[in-house]
Design an enzyme around this catalytic site. Sequence first.
Site, PDB file in Angstrom:
ATOM      1  N   ASP A 158      44.071  43.971  44.545  1.00  4.62           N
ATOM      2  CA  ASP A 158      44.768  44.658  43.471  1.00  4.62           C
ATOM      3  C   ASP A 158      45.505  45.828  44.123  1.00  4.62           C
ATOM      4  OD1 ASP A 158      45.855  45.544  41.128  1.00  4.62           O
ATOM      5  OD2 ASP A 158      43.986  45.513  39.988  1.00  4.62           O
TER       6      ASP A 158
HETATM    7  C1  BGC Z   1      46.938  46.041  38.052  1.00  7.69           C
HETATM    8  C2  BGC Z   1      47.236  44.582  38.360  1.00  7.69           C
HETATM    9  C3  BGC Z   1      48.703  44.406  38.611  1.00  7.69           C
HETATM   10  C4  BGC Z   1      49.130  45.317  39.735  1.00  7.69           C
HETATM   11  C5  BGC Z   1      50.591  45.216  40.083  1.00  7.69           C
HETATM   12  C6  BGC Z   1      47.519  46.953  39.098  1.00  7.69           C
HETATM   13  O1  BGC Z   1      47.439  48.278  38.681  1.00  7.69           O
HETATM   14  O2  BGC Z   1      45.555  46.229  37.949  1.00  7.69           O
HETATM   15  O3  BGC Z   1      46.808  43.781  37.290  1.00  7.69           O
HETATM   16  O4  BGC Z   1      48.984  43.072  38.899  1.00  7.69           O
HETATM   17  O5  BGC Z   1      48.863  46.656  39.368  1.00  7.69           O
HETATM   18  O6  BGC Z   1      51.389  45.772  39.112  1.00  7.69           O
END
Ligand code: BGC
Length: 696
Positions: A247
């Site tokens: 993530d």
């Molecule tokens: C989120 C993810 C997301 C990523 C990219 C993160 O803060 O938890 O779900 O895909 O950001 O935007």
Amino acid sequence: MNTSLSPDERAELVLKELTLDEKIALVHGNGMRGWGKTPSPIAYLGNGGAGFVVSVPRLGIPMIQMSDAAYGVRASAENGRYSTALPSNIASASSWDVNAACEYGALIGRELRAQGYNMTLGGGVNITREPRNGRTFEYMGEDPVLAGTLVGNRIKCERQQHVIGDIKHYAVNDQESGRTDVDSVIGKRALRESDLLAFEIGITIGQPDAVMCSYNAVNGDYACENKYLLTNVLKNEWKFKGFVVSDWGGTHSVEKASAAGLDQEQPEDLFYGAKLKAAVEAGRVPMAELDDHARRVLRAEFASGVVDHPDERGVIDPEAGFETSRKLAEQSIVLLKNANNILPLQREKVRSVAVIGTRADFGMISGGGSAQVDPPGKPGKWQDHVWFPTSPLKAIRSRFPGAKVEFDSGEQPASAAALAKRSDVAIVFAHQWISEGMDLPNLSLPDNQDAVIDQVASANPRTIVVLESGTAVTMPWIAKVPGILEAWYAGNKGADAVANVLVGDVNPSAKLPMTFPKSEADLPHPKLVMPPPDAGGSNAVAEAKEAKPKFAVHYDEGLKVGYKWYDAENKEVLFPFGFGLSYTTYKYSDLKVMPGTGATASFTVTNTGKRDGAEIAQVYVAMPQNLQEPPKRLVGFTKVPLRAGESKQVQVKIDPKYLSIFDEAGNAWKLEPGSYTFMVGGSSKDLPLKQQVNLP
Ligand code: BGC
């Protein structure tokens, strides 16, 4: 480029040609707009999405352009594009419909490709342990079999559009409060039979090429450096052949993460850039380990088809998007209450309608965070409350051309009540906004809306409440209100879908994928566990030092997630899991359970009413008592379209795993011999058919 070779063979051939630098380049991102301190010098190569990975042009390997795409493609506005906003993921789960899930994924896949992306970051499937979780709308509800089956079908069809498929957030990222500092503590059996089972099913059906590890720690180790999760379970037991992507900012180390099975850092290269290269050169990370990471990324590109189907941009079809979005919303709206058959409204009889609610003249609300899809207009800011221009007032006016349809925002409850009083029927649109990066303090409707509903319903007993929510809500006014629809975040044609249900052009068929409790006091954790004051918050994710979680949430309710908790604790709920009404009625008969590999449940469903409809039939099992499982679990379901008066015999095949327990000592699923009671019906609390069978 020999397409007769397997993705594994092709990946291996490419890998052999790569230099160390090229391998390293495959295992990290190159920044995201607005993220981090120093933009990468090659940031201009990005497509405006959440991240990208460079190409290897001399070997025909394209860039990976990633975009968030929970209920549609993110960030259209700042990129000067347009995307369809589908109903939220929790809404989609309410359809209990694998074909609808497939259409959902296919549309997003097409729109990603048209906009120059070849990887989705959609596919959220954390099960709802904590309904106040601000991301509940991005997930598929509280049951692993339902959630896993639907997310798997969504991913399968999204991938068919040649995008690298993704499932997330692995794992137990079940609250947003302190998400980067929290340790989710949970027993192995509970983990495998609930949270991880949703992933296991989703991966089996959808074959995603990527798994996104989550921000939190699980049993002491951060998910993105958690060997048990990434290597033991995902790669070894489940034989997952794709890559694990962190993530955003969820990477915390080089050696530990690499050895645990993290394949790619996003969106930067704080660990998996120069530091990883140095570690490989010094022998602290074996070359074979780096090869495995790079090979998995390459394999994903071949397996998903992004190598053989290069970038092909186009204009997305907004009309087709509207059509799909409306249709999917119609299949997702749950009729929760319909006393005295107040619904459907009879067009010929209604002379005046009061449409009440914040911005109900303008549009309907959506869920925020990285899932946010942009409506027409300028880009909003993180966590803005975004309303799509799908106007309930206009939609209702068009369905009642002969009636007087008036609007009141509800800002002054007395004025709303006065309008309700002079109208034949009052329809209140109530909203509860949620988003990534926050949890709800409680499940009450915000902004005095309970009082508005109460006063409106007192003024006019013919009141209908339409909920636009991302999770369960409590309803102190329930006894006064005869008609309640849960519309969720209904997408960019939500108002038409709701209006079609209100007037009966659509017979509702959806059912709740999560329990609506009576109050927060009934939850496994009546109080949300909050991070301590010294928690790093969002900064913690980018910290380039060894990270340790700062507080813990003990999921000691274990296996008892959602309905399993309320059943086991004998707690009455507002609306049970699997519940949803229709404008017709159904009868169940003739259950026969046939043991086999697993079992098959055969039964008859009859439409006993006067309208065509579709019934979601559910099969639950009470496990042998000595196994100490919650009272019952969902093991299968099917949606049965039935014309008025029609009967159909249906068969639901039950996977042996769904009848098994996870045996911690043997580290394996086991179907234990004993007496299993199969129960069939229209909700987890309405199961008229029962049969006891000895298995295996
Ligand atoms: C989120 C993810 C997301 C990523 C990219 C993160 O803060 O938890 O779900 O895909 O950001 O935007």
